[in-house]
Design an enzyme around this catalytic site. Sequence first.
Site, PDB file in Angstrom:
ATOM      1  N   GLU A  88      14.544  -2.562   2.247  1.00  0.00           N
ATOM      2  CA  GLU A  88      15.756  -2.211   3.002  1.00  0.00           C
ATOM      3  C   GLU A  88      16.723  -3.399   3.050  1.00  0.00           C
ATOM      4  O   GLU A  88      17.930  -3.234   2.889  1.00  0.00           O
ATOM      5  CB  GLU A  88      15.379  -1.740   4.412  1.00  0.00           C
ATOM      6  CG  GLU A  88      14.569  -0.445   4.384  1.00  0.00           C
ATOM      7  CD  GLU A  88      14.232   0.079   5.768  1.00  0.00           C
ATOM      8  OE1 GLU A  88      13.493  -0.610   6.500  1.00  0.00           O
ATOM      9  OE2 GLU A  88      14.711   1.165   6.129  1.00  0.00           O
TER      10      GLU A  88
ATOM     11  N   GLU B 191       5.770   2.742   4.329  1.00  0.00           N
ATOM     12  CA  GLU B 191       5.978   3.492   5.577  1.00  0.00           C
ATOM     13  C   GLU B 191       5.340   4.870   5.485  1.00  0.00           C
ATOM     14  O   GLU B 191       4.733   5.366   6.442  1.00  0.00           O
ATOM     15  CB  GLU B 191       7.479   3.682   5.842  1.00  0.00           C
ATOM     16  CG  GLU B 191       8.224   2.433   6.267  1.00  0.00           C
ATOM     17  CD  GLU B 191       8.812   1.681   5.075  1.00  0.00           C
ATOM     18  OE1 GLU B 191       8.257   1.790   3.968  1.00  0.00           O
ATOM     19  OE2 GLU B 191       9.811   0.976   5.263  1.00  0.00           O
TER      20      GLU B 191
ATOM     21  N   GLY C 103      13.304   2.600   8.872  1.00  0.00           N
ATOM     22  CA  GLY C 103      14.127   2.456  10.078  1.00  0.00           C
ATOM     23  C   GLY C 103      15.197   1.393   9.928  1.00  0.00           C
ATOM     24  O   GLY C 103      15.964   1.144  10.846  1.00  0.00           O
TER      25      GLY C 103
END
Length: 257
Positions: free
Chosen positions: A111, A131, A139
């Site tokens: 990310e 994840e 997230g």
Amino acid sequence: MTHPDLSFERQDDIAIVRLNRAAKRNALNDGLILALRDCFQNLPEGVRAVVVDGAGEHFCAGLDLSELKERDAGQGVLHSRMWHQALDGVQFGTVPVVAALHGAVVGGGLELASACHIRVADETTFYALPEGTRGIFVGGGGSVRIPKLIGVARMTDMMMTGRVYKAAEGERAGFAQYLVPPGQALAKAIELAQRIATNAPLTNYALMHALPRIAEQPADHGLFTEALMAGIAQDAPAAKERVRAFLEGRAAKVSKD
Ligand code: 1HE
């Protein structure tokens, strides 16, 4: 920059921001995410491009799972929003950011990498989104940014099946724009950042802020925004001087070598 796990090194008009937590594979705890946020919000005057790097054998193992523990839903939302704020600061800050990738680029590490503008990966790099198999969800902006690099289908596959992309197939899939031999990602990223730093600042700004927004607008709106941005950019003194330099034979031609 005063966090023990985040180092900041200035090299003329570029800066190298390094995750410095190799013993934990640069896992991102709350303190480190907040330090990243503060770092990008407070870049010193004169920094015109940034390289993000990770100490040790891995770029980043993602969220520090030891902090996940027993968060409730509300705390989880706020935690995710904290990541969003920090990584938005990377993507929509003041200067372009080049990620130098090696080893694990997984979970929140991916990310972070996907919030950067350019990714250089060496051949030790691998990409994953554990994840999915850990019973959680991305997230840190991954569901917004990663499909833009590789598409929704590939991201769904990675999270549903735990698929890991090695460096070469990762480059083909769209994670990285450059693939280099082991150990050379940082040098290549620095070379690119130095080159980017010579661009007219408004051009870099337009590429960071206008281009991704235009890409999400309906074509009619996008074309209008493009025209506004083009008009503003060519009005800048830096643009006029660069065009004049080319016309007077003082600027480099485009070359394939
Ligand atoms: C960690 C973490 C971590 C390592 N949180 N401590 N991310 C993951 O699910 C990836 C988890 N990590 C791994 O799969 C592996 O560690 C690696 C492939 C990255 C590296 O393997 P290796 O063999 O080099 O290292 P290691 O022996 O597994 O780990 C070294 C130490 O780092 C060890 O601690 P130690 O005290 O026993 O030495 C590990 O526990 C620690 N460590 N990764 C905490 N992630 C905003 S939402 C984002 C959601 C996510 O990112 S979820 C994905 C999390």
